[in-house]
Design a protein around this motif. Structure first.
Motif, PDB file in Angstrom:
ATOM      1  N   HIS A  58       0.831  -1.205   0.000  1.00  0.00           N
ATOM      2  CA  HIS A  58       0.000   0.000   0.000  1.00  0.00           C
ATOM      3  C   HIS A  58       0.873   1.267   0.000  1.00  0.00           C
ATOM      4  CE1 HIS A  58      -3.901   1.906   1.792  1.00  0.00           C
ATOM      5  NE2 HIS A  58      -3.217   2.796   1.099  1.00  0.00           N
ATOM      6  N   GLY A  59       1.811   1.332   0.924  1.00  0.00           N
ATOM      7  CA  GLY A  59       2.670   2.510   1.022  1.00  0.00           C
ATOM      8  C   GLY A  59       3.564   2.685  -0.189  1.00  0.00           C
ATOM      9  N   ASN A  60       4.066   1.578  -0.740  1.00  0.00           N
ATOM     10  CA  ASN A  60       4.914   1.670  -1.926  1.00  0.00           C
ATOM     11  C   ASN A  60       4.144   2.268  -3.091  1.00  0.00           C
ATOM     12  OD1 ASN A  60       7.036   0.555  -0.545  1.00  0.00           O
ATOM     13  ND2 ASN A  60       6.846  -1.479  -1.448  1.00  0.00           N
ATOM     14  N   TYR A  61       2.887   1.864  -3.250  1.00  0.00           N
ATOM     15  CA  TYR A  61       2.116   2.376  -4.372  1.00  0.00           C
ATOM     16  C   TYR A  61       1.838   3.865  -4.212  1.00  0.00           C
ATOM     17  CZ  TYR A  61      -0.760   1.771  -8.498  1.00  0.00           C
ATOM     18  OH  TYR A  61      -1.242   1.844  -9.779  1.00  0.00           O
ATOM     19  N   LEU A  62       1.646   4.339  -2.984  1.00  0.00           N
ATOM     20  CA  LEU A  62       1.506   5.776  -2.753  1.00  0.00           C
ATOM     21  C   LEU A  62       2.806   6.496  -3.119  1.00  0.00           C
ATOM     22  CD1 LEU A  62      -0.415   5.722   0.654  1.00  0.00           C
ATOM     23  CD2 LEU A  62      -1.362   6.179  -1.612  1.00  0.00           C
ATOM     24  N   ALA A  63       3.940   5.877  -2.811  1.00  0.00           N
ATOM     25  CA  ALA A  63       5.230   6.457  -3.197  1.00  0.00           C
ATOM     26  C   ALA A  63       5.384   6.484  -4.709  1.00  0.00           C
ATOM     27  CB  ALA A  63       6.376   5.664  -2.564  1.00  0.00           C
ATOM     28  N   TYR A  64       4.874   5.449  -5.396  1.00  0.00           N
ATOM     29  CA  TYR A  64       4.916   5.446  -6.859  1.00  0.00           C
ATOM     30  C   TYR A  64       4.121   6.627  -7.422  1.00  0.00           C
ATOM     31  CZ  TYR A  64       6.421   0.552  -6.313  1.00  0.00           C
ATOM     32  OH  TYR A  64       7.078  -0.586  -5.959  1.00  0.00           O
ATOM     33  N   GLY A  65       3.012   6.967  -6.758  1.00  0.00           N
ATOM     34  CA  GLY A  65       2.226   8.104  -7.208  1.00  0.00           C
ATOM     35  C   GLY A  65       3.002   9.401  -7.131  1.00  0.00           C
ATOM     36  N   LEU A  66       3.699   9.613  -6.014  1.00  0.00           N
ATOM     37  CA  LEU A  66       4.531  10.810  -5.881  1.00  0.00           C
ATOM     38  C   LEU A  66       5.635  10.831  -6.936  1.00  0.00           C
ATOM     39  CD1 LEU A  66       5.041  11.178  -2.014  1.00  0.00           C
ATOM     40  CD2 LEU A  66       3.390  12.341  -3.483  1.00  0.00           C
ATOM     41  N   ALA A  67       6.272   9.680  -7.163  1.00  0.00           N
ATOM     42  CA  ALA A  67       7.365   9.602  -8.126  1.00  0.00           C
ATOM     43  C   ALA A  67       6.872   9.894  -9.538  1.00  0.00           C
ATOM     44  CB  ALA A  67       8.020   8.223  -8.065  1.00  0.00           C
ATOM     45  N   ALA A  68       5.728   9.326  -9.902  1.00  0.00           N
ATOM     46  CA  ALA A  68       5.177   9.560 -11.235  1.00  0.00           C
ATOM     47  C   ALA A  68       4.832  11.023 -11.427  1.00  0.00           C
ATOM     48  CB  ALA A  68       3.933   8.685 -11.442  1.00  0.00           C
ATOM     49  N   SER A  69       4.291  11.663 -10.391  1.00  0.00           N
ATOM     50  CA  SER A  69       3.960  13.084 -10.469  1.00  0.00           C
ATOM     51  C   SER A  69       5.220  13.924 -10.641  1.00  0.00           C
ATOM     52  CB  SER A  69       3.209  13.508  -9.211  1.00  0.00           C
ATOM     53  OG  SER A  69       2.874  14.879  -9.261  1.00  0.00           O
ATOM     54  N   CYS A  70       6.254  13.605  -9.872  1.00  0.00           N
ATOM     55  CA  CYS A  70       7.521  14.324  -9.959  1.00  0.00           C
ATOM     56  C   CYS A  70       8.090  14.264 -11.375  1.00  0.00           C
ATOM     57  CB  CYS A  70       8.509  13.744  -8.948  1.00  0.00           C
ATOM     58  SG  CYS A  70      10.210  14.333  -9.105  1.00  0.00           S
ATOM     59  N   LEU A  71       8.118  13.070 -11.949  1.00  0.00           N
ATOM     60  CA  LEU A  71       8.693  12.897 -13.280  1.00  0.00           C
ATOM     61  C   LEU A  71       7.853  13.577 -14.348  1.00  0.00           C
ATOM     62  CD1 LEU A  71       9.813   9.176 -12.969  1.00  0.00           C
ATOM     63  CD2 LEU A  71      11.303  11.189 -13.044  1.00  0.00           C
ATOM     64  N   TRP A  72       6.525  13.526 -14.183  1.00  0.00           N
ATOM     65  CA  TRP A  72       5.671  14.195 -15.165  1.00  0.00           C
ATOM     66  C   TRP A  72       5.902  15.705 -15.152  1.00  0.00           C
ATOM     67  CZ3 TRP A  72       1.702  17.805 -14.390  1.00  0.00           C
ATOM     68  CH2 TRP A  72       1.047  18.194 -15.573  1.00  0.00           C
ATOM     69  N   VAL A  73       5.956  16.282 -13.958  1.00  0.00           N
ATOM     70  CA  VAL A  73       6.160  17.730 -13.849  1.00  0.00           C
ATOM     71  C   VAL A  73       7.492  18.137 -14.490  1.00  0.00           C
ATOM     72  CG1 VAL A  73       6.567  19.629 -12.230  1.00  0.00           C
ATOM     73  CG2 VAL A  73       4.715  18.003 -11.815  1.00  0.00           C
ATOM     74  N   LEU A  74       8.544  17.325 -14.287  1.00  0.00           N
ATOM     75  CA  LEU A  74       9.864  17.655 -14.823  1.00  0.00           C
ATOM     76  C   LEU A  74      10.021  17.247 -16.284  1.00  0.00           C
ATOM     77  CD1 LEU A  74      12.124  16.685 -11.780  1.00  0.00           C
ATOM     78  CD2 LEU A  74      11.260  18.945 -12.424  1.00  0.00           C
ATOM     79  N   GLY A  75       9.045  16.525 -16.827  1.00  0.00           N
ATOM     80  CA  GLY A  75       9.075  16.188 -18.245  1.00  0.00           C
ATOM     81  C   GLY A  75      10.015  15.057 -18.600  1.00  0.00           C
ATOM     82  N   ILE A  76      10.292  14.150 -17.662  1.00  0.00           N
ATOM     83  CA  ILE A  76      11.205  13.031 -17.929  1.00  0.00           C
ATOM     84  C   ILE A  76      10.375  11.760 -18.079  1.00  0.00           C
ATOM     85  CG2 ILE A  76      13.185  11.703 -17.090  1.00  0.00           C
ATOM     86  CD1 ILE A  76      13.927  14.133 -15.366  1.00  0.00           C
ATOM     87  N   PRO A  77      10.404  11.100 -19.236  1.00  0.00           N
ATOM     88  CA  PRO A  77       9.611   9.878 -19.442  1.00  0.00           C
ATOM     89  C   PRO A  77      10.016   8.774 -18.477  1.00  0.00           C
ATOM     90  CG  PRO A  77      10.379  10.759 -21.540  1.00  0.00           C
ATOM     91  CD  PRO A  77      11.096  11.517 -20.463  1.00  0.00           C
ATOM     92  N   HIS A  78       9.037   7.946 -18.123  1.00  0.00           N
ATOM     93  CA  HIS A  78       9.238   6.905 -17.117  1.00  0.00           C
ATOM     94  C   HIS A  78      10.151   5.781 -17.589  1.00  0.00           C
ATOM     95  CE1 HIS A  78       5.027   8.117 -15.349  1.00  0.00           C
ATOM     96  NE2 HIS A  78       5.916   9.080 -15.284  1.00  0.00           N
ATOM     97  N   GLY A  79      10.429   5.698 -18.861  1.00  0.00           N
ATOM     98  CA  GLY A  79      11.232   4.585 -19.368  1.00  0.00           C
ATOM     99  C   GLY A  79      12.729   4.758 -19.224  1.00  0.00           C
ATOM    100  N   PHE A  80      13.194   5.956 -18.873  1.00  0.00           N
ATOM    101  CA  PHE A  80      14.640   6.222 -18.827  1.00  0.00           C
ATOM    102  C   PHE A  80      15.190   5.986 -17.417  1.00  0.00           C
ATOM    103  CE2 PHE A  80      13.218   8.686 -22.528  1.00  0.00           C
ATOM    104  CZ  PHE A  80      14.083   8.158 -23.474  1.00  0.00           C
ATOM    105  N   ALA A  81      15.141   4.745 -16.995  1.00  0.00           N
ATOM    106  CA  ALA A  81      15.576   4.389 -15.645  1.00  0.00           C
ATOM    107  C   ALA A  81      17.094   4.351 -15.545  1.00  0.00           C
ATOM    108  CB  ALA A  81      15.005   3.018 -15.268  1.00  0.00           C
ATOM    109  N   VAL A  82      17.594   4.517 -14.317  1.00  0.00           N
ATOM    110  CA  VAL A  82      19.037   4.398 -14.080  1.00  0.00           C
ATOM    111  C   VAL A  82      19.371   3.171 -13.246  1.00  0.00           C
ATOM    112  CG1 VAL A  82      19.480   6.871 -14.299  1.00  0.00           C
ATOM    113  CG2 VAL A  82      18.894   5.922 -12.054  1.00  0.00           C
TER     114      VAL A  82
END
Length: 324
Positions: free
Chosen positions: A222-246
């Motif tokens: 449950h908590g991890n998925y809430l963290a995924y929501g924050l992460a997805a929002s952060c990346l969307w705002v900064l304009g970085i596609p989710h596929g470019f993982a490090v």
């Protein structure tokens, strides 16, 4: 009531927004220029307002529906929408990601340009992954040394077992020559943290299982998925596609979301999942606790700072060299 313009809706920076909503058994709609959710009971229908200008993510769980007009307003406000199973975790797979992101061509380009400058170079991408790993430990140290509630529950950053695990983690991270070695080192540290958390909360026979039905595993999901929501929002705002993982696999869908979420999971989600399980908390009580922890420790702010640091590291180096 006059409709708000998109500029009005975006007046609060995403990094400062306070709300994540998980909704179930309701209908989300637009009414009188606002986004509401409607719950139906045998006696009456109840409407509740969603303050979308101060909202980062909305998760729609079991028994929900949403209208086109509501989606339009959420998109104007820059709110990410995700469909999930019960308890804010994915319905079919424990680590799948599906986000509906607002369509905007007016997000910044500098972070994507910076990301692309290093991402195609294996050595630079590995270096960026190590920066992320160090950032997550820095956040863990900051949170566990500051949070009195966690200290009272036995989560002491200076504990000998934690320090021994971190010593091994740092040495193996520095020596890693590829992402798979970093992932293995990360998994070993997280396993040590699970063991420490289980001991601190007297949780017997704990084993991490994404499909388990015990409270600790349920709260971790449950908590991890809430963290995924924050992460997805952060990346969307900064304009970085989710596929470019490090860190996670280059071909794994949404992998960069997992990388960014990992920055805060060990520090916040992990300890509170065990503490709330020990207290036999409900899902709603756990969700309230973890969202409050995100706010208290400025988790989303930290994500933005960490991602910006990695994205702009090449620019910073060039600017420093160019100065007289």
């Amino acid at each position: 009531m006059k409709d708000l313009s998109p500029s009005d809706l975006k007046s609060i920076l995403h990094s400062k927004r306070a709300n994540i909503f998980y909704l179930e058994y309701c209908r989300v709609m637009q009414k009188d220029g606002r986004v509401l959710y409607l719950t139906e009971s045998s006696k009456e229908n109840l409407y509740f307002n969603i303050p979308i200008a101060n909202t980062t993510v909305i998760l729609l769980g079991n028994g929900t529906s949403i209208t086109q007009a509501a989606m339009r307003m959420l998109a104007q406000a820059g709110v990410l929408v995700g469909f999930s199973g019960g308890g804010a975790t994915p319905l079919y797979m424990g680590c799948e990601i599906e986000w509906m992101t607002p369509q905007s061509e007016y997000r910044p380009t500098e972070y994507l340009h910076g990301w692309m400058q290093f991402w195609f170079d294996d050595e630079k991408r590995l270096a960026a992954a190590k920066v992320f790993q160090q950032a997550r430990i820095n956040f863990l140290q900051k949170v566990w040394q500051k949070d009195r509630d966690l200290k009272n529950e036995g989560f002491d950053f200076n504990n000998e077992r934690i320090q021994n695990a971190l010593t091994t983690f740092h040495s193996r991270t520095d020596a890693a020559n590829k992402q798979s070695e970093l992932l293995l080192t990360e998994a070993q540290l997280t396993k040590a943290l699970y063991k420490f958390a289980a001991n601190s909360t007297n949780t017997e026979n704990f084993t991490r299982q994404h499909q388990s039905t015990d409270l600790a595993n349920d709260f971790l999901n449950h908590g991890n998925y809430l963290a995924y929501g924050l992460a997805a929002s952060c990346l969307w705002v900064l304009g970085i596609p989710h596929g470019f993982a490090v860190m996670h696999g280059k071909t794994r869908r949404g992998a960069l979301v997992f990388d960014v979420a990992d920055l805060i999971k060990d520090a916040l989600v992990l300890p509170w999942a065990f503490i709330c399980a020990k207290e036999n908390a409900t899902e709603q009580e756990f969700r309230q606790q973890i969202l409050q922890a995100f706010t208290d420790h400025k988790a989303l702010d930290f994500m933005f700072d960490a991602v910006k640091q990695v994205a702009l590291q090449e620019y910073t180096a060039e600017e420093t060299e160019a100065q007289p």
